[in-house]
Design an enzyme around this catalytic site. Structure first.
Site, PDB file in Angstrom:
ATOM      1  N   GLY A  69      35.425  35.506  39.561  1.00 30.30           N
ATOM      2  CA  GLY A  69      35.190  36.787  38.904  1.00 30.30           C
ATOM      3  C   GLY A  69      35.225  36.691  37.385  1.00 30.30           C
ATOM      4  O   GLY A  69      34.386  37.285  36.695  1.00 30.30           O
ATOM      5  N   THR A  70      36.167  35.936  36.851  1.00 29.31           N
ATOM      6  CA  THR A  70      36.322  35.855  35.393  1.00 29.31           C
ATOM      7  C   THR A  70      35.067  35.267  34.754  1.00 29.31           C
ATOM      8  O   THR A  70      34.547  35.807  33.773  1.00 29.31           O
ATOM      9  CB  THR A  70      37.566  35.011  35.044  1.00 29.31           C
ATOM     10  OG1 THR A  70      38.700  35.626  35.664  1.00 29.31           O
ATOM     11  CG2 THR A  70      37.793  34.942  33.550  1.00 29.31           C
ATOM     12  N   ASN A 145      41.553  47.253  40.472  1.00 31.00           N
ATOM     13  CA  ASN A 145      42.458  46.297  41.117  1.00 31.00           C
ATOM     14  C   ASN A 145      43.890  46.793  41.210  1.00 31.00           C
ATOM     15  O   ASN A 145      44.662  46.314  42.029  1.00 31.00           O
ATOM     16  CB  ASN A 145      42.425  44.955  40.383  1.00 31.00           C
ATOM     17  CG  ASN A 145      42.548  45.091  38.888  1.00 31.00           C
ATOM     18  OD1 ASN A 145      41.765  45.793  38.247  1.00 31.00           O
ATOM     19  ND2 ASN A 145      43.532  44.444  38.312  1.00 31.00           N
ATOM     20  N   GLN A 173      37.082  43.409  43.499  1.00 34.44           N
ATOM     21  CA  GLN A 173      37.984  43.997  44.500  1.00 34.44           C
ATOM     22  C   GLN A 173      37.228  44.675  45.636  1.00 34.44           C
ATOM     23  O   GLN A 173      37.813  44.982  46.674  1.00 34.44           O
ATOM     24  CB  GLN A 173      38.918  45.023  43.840  1.00 34.44           C
ATOM     25  CG  GLN A 173      39.916  44.421  42.874  1.00 34.44           C
ATOM     26  CD  GLN A 173      41.014  43.608  43.564  1.00 34.44           C
ATOM     27  OE1 GLN A 173      41.328  43.809  44.743  1.00 34.44           O
ATOM     28  NE2 GLN A 173      41.590  42.676  42.843  1.00 34.44           N
ATOM     29  N   SER A 193      34.306  37.550  43.750  1.00 41.26           N
ATOM     30  CA  SER A 193      35.168  36.378  43.780  1.00 41.26           C
ATOM     31  C   SER A 193      35.659  36.111  45.203  1.00 41.26           C
ATOM     32  O   SER A 193      36.221  37.001  45.846  1.00 41.26           O
ATOM     33  CB  SER A 193      36.356  36.636  42.846  1.00 41.26           C
ATOM     34  OG  SER A 193      37.244  35.562  42.903  1.00 41.26           O
ATOM     35  N   HIS A 195      38.136  34.421  46.609  1.00 41.37           N
ATOM     36  CA  HIS A 195      39.536  34.460  47.079  1.00 41.37           C
ATOM     37  C   HIS A 195      40.053  35.882  47.299  1.00 41.37           C
ATOM     38  O   HIS A 195      41.158  36.076  47.804  1.00 41.37           O
ATOM     39  CB  HIS A 195      40.459  33.674  46.144  1.00 41.37           C
ATOM     40  CG  HIS A 195      40.770  34.315  44.833  1.00 41.37           C
ATOM     41  ND1 HIS A 195      41.998  34.878  44.545  1.00 41.37           N
ATOM     42  CD2 HIS A 195      40.029  34.498  43.721  1.00 41.37           C
ATOM     43  CE1 HIS A 195      41.988  35.346  43.303  1.00 41.37           C
ATOM     44  NE2 HIS A 195      40.807  35.121  42.781  1.00 41.37           N
ATOM     45  N   CYS A 319      47.588  39.514  37.146  1.00 44.89           N
ATOM     46  CA  CYS A 319      47.173  38.910  35.880  1.00 44.89           C
ATOM     47  C   CYS A 319      48.095  39.306  34.745  1.00 44.89           C
ATOM     48  O   CYS A 319      48.156  38.631  33.733  1.00 44.89           O
ATOM     49  CB  CYS A 319      45.754  39.330  35.560  1.00 44.89           C
ATOM     50  SG  CYS A 319      44.699  39.208  36.985  1.00 44.89           S
TER      51      CYS A 319
HETATM   52  N1  PLP Z   1      37.966  41.432  38.137  1.00 45.55           N
HETATM   53  C1  PLP Z   1      38.844  42.078  38.914  1.00 45.55           C
HETATM   54  C2  PLP Z   1      38.677  43.540  39.169  1.00 45.55           C
HETATM   55  C3  PLP Z   1      39.917  41.384  39.484  1.00 45.55           C
HETATM   56  O1  PLP Z   1      40.794  42.041  40.261  1.00 45.55           O
HETATM   57  C4  PLP Z   1      40.056  39.995  39.223  1.00 45.55           C
HETATM   58  C5  PLP Z   1      41.209  39.234  39.750  1.00 45.55           C
HETATM   59  O2  PLP Z   1      42.262  39.783  39.989  1.00 45.55           O
HETATM   60  C6  PLP Z   1      39.088  39.367  38.409  1.00 45.55           C
HETATM   61  C7  PLP Z   1      38.064  40.111  37.886  1.00 45.55           C
HETATM   62  C8  PLP Z   1      39.158  37.889  38.135  1.00 45.55           C
HETATM   63  O3  PLP Z   1      38.674  37.179  39.252  1.00 45.55           O
HETATM   64  P1  PLP Z   1      39.010  35.616  39.444  1.00 45.55           P
HETATM   65  O4  PLP Z   1      40.426  35.525  39.848  1.00 45.55           O
HETATM   66  O5  PLP Z   1      38.079  35.167  40.521  1.00 45.55           O
HETATM   67  O6  PLP Z   1      38.695  34.955  38.148  1.00 45.55           O
END
Ligand code: PLP
Length: 374
Positions: A69-70, A145, A173, A193, A195, A319
C-alpha cells in the site's frame, strides 16, 4: 491468543501458503527469462493480474504489482506532481498519503486537506469547493484504517469525473473486504495491499486506468511494462492471487459473518460499559471494525492489560505505535481533548468466534473497571 487486530495485518490463509510454496523452492525462474522454466513464473504472475483485475471489474493490463500500500500511494502522489500544483486529500488519510503529501508540499505542491464530520465522512460537495484550475489529483481513502468509515466513493468519483480530475482511492483496508467496482465508482487509481486480506506481506498492487499517463516511481529494468522496475516478487504475487480468489469466492458470507460478530461486540460494549462512544458510523463501516473512545482510560495502557489477557487489540493504527501523539483521525472527528487518549480499536475477521468475543468483552469490562478505579 485472541487476535483482534486485523486492520494492522491478517493471518495468511492456507490457500496462499500452498500456492506460494512451489515458487519459493522449485519454480524459481525469473519471469523475464525466455526459456520455458521462466515462463512458468511469468504465467503465474499474469494469472494473478487477471484474478485481481476481475475482482475490481478492471482489465489485467491496468494492474501493476508493487511492494504494498505504501508504495502504491507514494507512486500516485509522486505522479500527480507532473499534472498540476495542487492535490486534494483528507485529514484522515493513512500516513502513506499524509507524509508523502508533506514531502510534496516541501517541494512546492499545494495540498488541500478536507475535514470530515463526526462520523469520519468527507463531504463530496465540500471537497468539490477545493477544486482549482491546477488541481492534479483527488486522493480519498475508500475506508479508514482506524474508525472503519466507508467514504461516499461513488459520489466523489462522479465529481472527479465531471471536473476531469484524476481520482485515486487508497483501498488498502477495503479491497478483499467489501465489493469494489472501479467503473461504477469512476476510480482512476486504486491502491491495495495483500497482507490486509490474508495474503503475504510486502506485496500489493496499483490499479491505473490510463497507464500511458503515469510515469514510473522506480527506475531500472523493463518489468511491469517499464512502469515498475525490479524483478517481480513471484511467490508474493502468487500468494496474493490465491488470497484474492479466496476473498472473492466467499465475500458475501465473510461480510455477513463479520458484521454479525462486530455488531454483537459493539452492542454489548455500548450497553455494558458506561461512558463509551462508538467512533465512526454504526453501519457504513468496514465489516470487521469496532473503535471506541472510553472515558477515564488510557488506550495504550488498556492495550497492554488486554495483551496480558492474551488478546491483541490496538490503541490506534499500528503505524503510529510507539508514537505518543494522539491519533489524527480521532482528533479530526472532534473527540474532545480529555478523551482523545482513551481510544481502542478491535478489528475482527470471519475466523473469530463468538466465544472469543465474549471473553474479550469480559476482559475489557474488568480492565476498564480496574483502570477507572485507579
Ligand atoms: N493505507 C492504509 C489505509 C493502511 O491501512 C495501510 C497499512 O496499515 C497502508 C496504506 C500501508 O500499507 P502497507 O502496509 O502495505 O505498506
Amino acid at each position: 491468543m485472541i487476535y483482534l487486530d486485523n486492520a494492522a495485518t491478517t493471518k495468511i490463509c492456507d490457500r496462499a501458503v500452498h500456492a506460494m510454496e512451489p515458487y519459493l523452492n522449485e519454480m524459481y525462474g525469473n519471469p523475464s527469462g525466455i526459456y520455458n522454466f521462466s515462463k512458468v513464473s511469468k504465467e503465474m504472475v499474469e494469472r494473478t493480474r487477471a484474478t485481481i483485475a476481475s475482482a475490481i471489474h478492471a482489465k489485467p493490463e491496468n494492474i501493476f504489482f508493487t511492494s504494498g500500500g505504501t508504495e502504491s500511494d507514494n507512486w500516485v502522489l509522486e505522479n500527480a506532481a507532473r499534472y498540476g500544483r495542487h492535490i486534494i486529500t483528507s485529514e484522515i488519510e493513512h500516513h502513506a498519503i499524509l507524509n508523502k503529501c508533506e514531502n510534496l508540499s516541501k517541494r512546492g505542491m499545494d495540498i488541500s486537506y478536507v475535514g470530515t464530520d463526526r462520523m469520519g465522512f468527507v463531504n463530496p460537495y465540500e471537497l468539490e469547493s477545493h477544486i482549482r484550475k491546477d488541481t492534479a489529483l483527488i486522493s480519498i481513502m475508500f475506508a479508514n484504517n482506524e474508525i472503519g468509515t466507508i467514504q461516499p466513493i461513488k459520489e466523489i468519483g462522479r465529481i472527479a469525473g465531471r471536473r476531469k480530475i484524476l481520482f485515486h482511492t487508497d483501498a488498502v483496508q477495503a479491497f478483499g473486504h467489501v465489493p469494489i467496482n472501479v467503473h461504477e465508482m469512476n476510480i482512476d487509481m486504486l491502491s491495495a495491499s495483500s497482507h490486509k486480506f490474508h495474503g503475504p506481506k510486502g506485496v500489493g498492487f496499483l490499479y491505473i486506468r490510463n497507464p500511458e499517463n503515469v510515469e514510473s516511481l522506480i527506475f531500472g529494468g523493463g518489468q511491469e511494462k517499464g512502469r515498475r522496475a525490479g524483478t517481480e516478487n513471484v511467490a508474493g504475487i502468487v500468494g496474493m492471487g490465491a488470497a484474492v480468489e479466496e476473498a472473492m469466492e466467499n465475500l458475501n458470507q465473510r461480510m455477513e459473518r463479520e458484521i454479525e460478530l462486530r455488531n454483537y461486540l459493539i452492542n454489548r460494549v455500548l450497553r455494558e460499559i458506561p461512558y463509551v462512544k462508538l467512533n465512526g458510523h454504526m453501519s457504513k463501516r468496514l465489516p470487521g471494525n469496532a473503535n471506541f473512545t472510553i472515558a477515564g482510560i488510557d488506550g495504550t495502557s488498556l492495550v497492554i492489560l488486554m495483551d496480558n489477557d492474551g488478546i491483541c487489540v490496538s490503541a490506534g493504527s499500528a503505524c503510529s505505535a510507539g508514537d505518543d501523539s494522539p491519533s489524527h483521525v480521532i482528533r479530526a472527528i472532534g473527540i474532545p481533548d480529555q478523551y482523545i487518549y482513551g481510544t481502542i480499536r478491535l478489528t475482527l475477521c470471519a475466523d473469530n468466534t463468538r466465544e472469543e468475543i465474549d471473553y474479550t468483552i469480559h476482559r475489557l469490562k474488568e480492565n476498564v473497571m480496574q483502570m477507572r478505579s485507579m
